[in-house]
Design a protein around this motif. Structure first.
Motif: not given
Length: 389
Positions: A60-83
């Protein structure tokens, strides 16, 4: 068929890629989840490309800071590595629920800039930078002139291209030589025409022969192209195959479609035309698929040259926000650029001027507008259509 995707976190996941960013050689995909939940290690299906990718880390992105998540669900915006196969506008979904969400449309580029590296080392870096920018931005196109080695960079306007050049300087430390911007054109025809062509040559020690007749008809603006087969073949499919094998007919159709990518007048793609094959002649033992392909291309070029070809230019929507005192100079400048005023309204004590103008007349327009209005005018240019100026 259309289907409504309910924002249910317990449903199979469905997500839209709305941005792609390359960082240190890795692709970071920005997703909007419309249904379901994704976790690290999940396998998702790229609906557009019919391929599978595995979700790596989720942030989950906060301007210039990133928060790593275990999961993301419907309605959320997330940045994903691996696609790895992700592109802007594509849908990722769980296998078995391969829905295609409404994509993000990308306009065709309207301005092209020739770039030339200053040395061989800079050429490699330039290619690396251009490949990254194309991956990130679907409105950018890059091609290579094999004869001169020049890279042709196409974008949505002067500012778009200027930003890319500045990014190259800052991010890669290169400043390639740039030519003058050239407007991207399209081509169409103004009247109906017919032509036929016979191709009969020896290529690679093999003789290839084909004979094709066709008709070109102009279509209304923005109708797109139509390539179809006339009624010269029997209605019965089996009889039609005996008279003309499908491989030969397909080769002729492909020859027409390939030919539409480069018009006779400008060399740019041809749009808004209907091409009908009126005959594809078969000579037993002589006619080949390459021969039909080449004959169709020759017939199309001849028909286009007879059909009064005309160039279409990119027409831009122009929106100028200007104080009342400078309305007259703003209108005068737009008229000088070949523009048309379509709407004028009051907006928060200022005038909002809307109109259209051909892009080739708008080079340097923003500078002239700032000078004429003491820097107090706002300008927004948006691509509208390809049309006659």
């Amino acid at each position: 068929q259309e289907e409504t995707v309910e924002p249910d976190p317990d449903a199979p996941p469905v997500a839209l890629v709305f941005k792609v960013l390359m960082e240190n050689g890795r692709k970071l995909s920005f997703l909007r989840l419309y249904a379901g939940r994704i976790r690290e290690g999940d396998s998702l299906r790229n609906v557009a490309q019919k391929s599978d990718d595995r979700v790596g880390r989720i942030f989950r992105l906060h301007a210039d800071r990133r928060e790593q998540l275990e999961s993301a669900s419907a309605g959320e915006i997330a940045a994903v590595v691996g696609l790895r196969a992700a592109h802007t506008g594509e849908t990722y979904a769980a296998r078995g629920r391969e829905l295609a969400l409404e994509s993000i449309g990308a306009c065709a580029p309207v301005l092209t800039l020739a770039l030339e590296p200053r040395n061989a080392d800079e050429g490699k870096t330039l290619d690396e930078a251009l490949a990254r920018y194309v991956e990130e931005d679907p409105t950018i196109q890059v091609s290579l002139d094999d004869d001169s080695g020049t890279r042709m960079l196409s974008g949505m306007g002067e500012l778009h291209l200027d930003v890319l050049l500045e990014r190259m300087r800052r991010e890669y430390g290169i400043s390639p030589r740039a030519g003058q911007p050239q407007v991207v054109l399209r081509e169409t025809v103004r009247k109906e025409a017919e032509a036929e062509a016979v191709f009969d040559k020896e290529l690679g020690r093999e003789r290839h022969q084909g004979a094709v007749s066709l008709r070109v008809v102009p279509l209304p603006r923005h109708a797109g192209n139509q390539v179809r087969v006339g009624d010269f073949l029997p209605a019965d499919p089996q009889e039609a195959r005996k008279l003309l094998p499908p491989a030969l007919l397909q080769a002729a159709l492909d020859g027409v479609r390939d030919g539409l990518q480069s018009g006779e007048l400008t060399g740019w793609p041809v749009v808004d035309v209907a091409v009908t094959l009126t005959n594809v002649e078969r000579r037993e033992g002589l006619t080949t698929a390459p021969g039909c392909h080449m004959a169709a291309g020759q017939a199309l070029r001849e028909a286009l040259s007879r059909a009064a070809p005309v160039a279409l230019e990119p027409i831009m929507k122009v929106e100028i926000n200007v104080p009342d005192d400078f309305l007259g100079p703003a209108i005068s400048l737009l008229n000088t650029a070949g523009g048309k005023v379509e709407e004028l309204e009051n907006h928060a004590g200022r005038k909002l001027l809307r109109g259209t103008a051909p892009l080739r007349r708008l080079f340097g327009f923003s500078t002239s507008l700032r000078s004429a209005t003491q820097g107090r005018a706002g300008l927004m240019l948006t691509f509208d259509r390809f049309d006659l100026p």
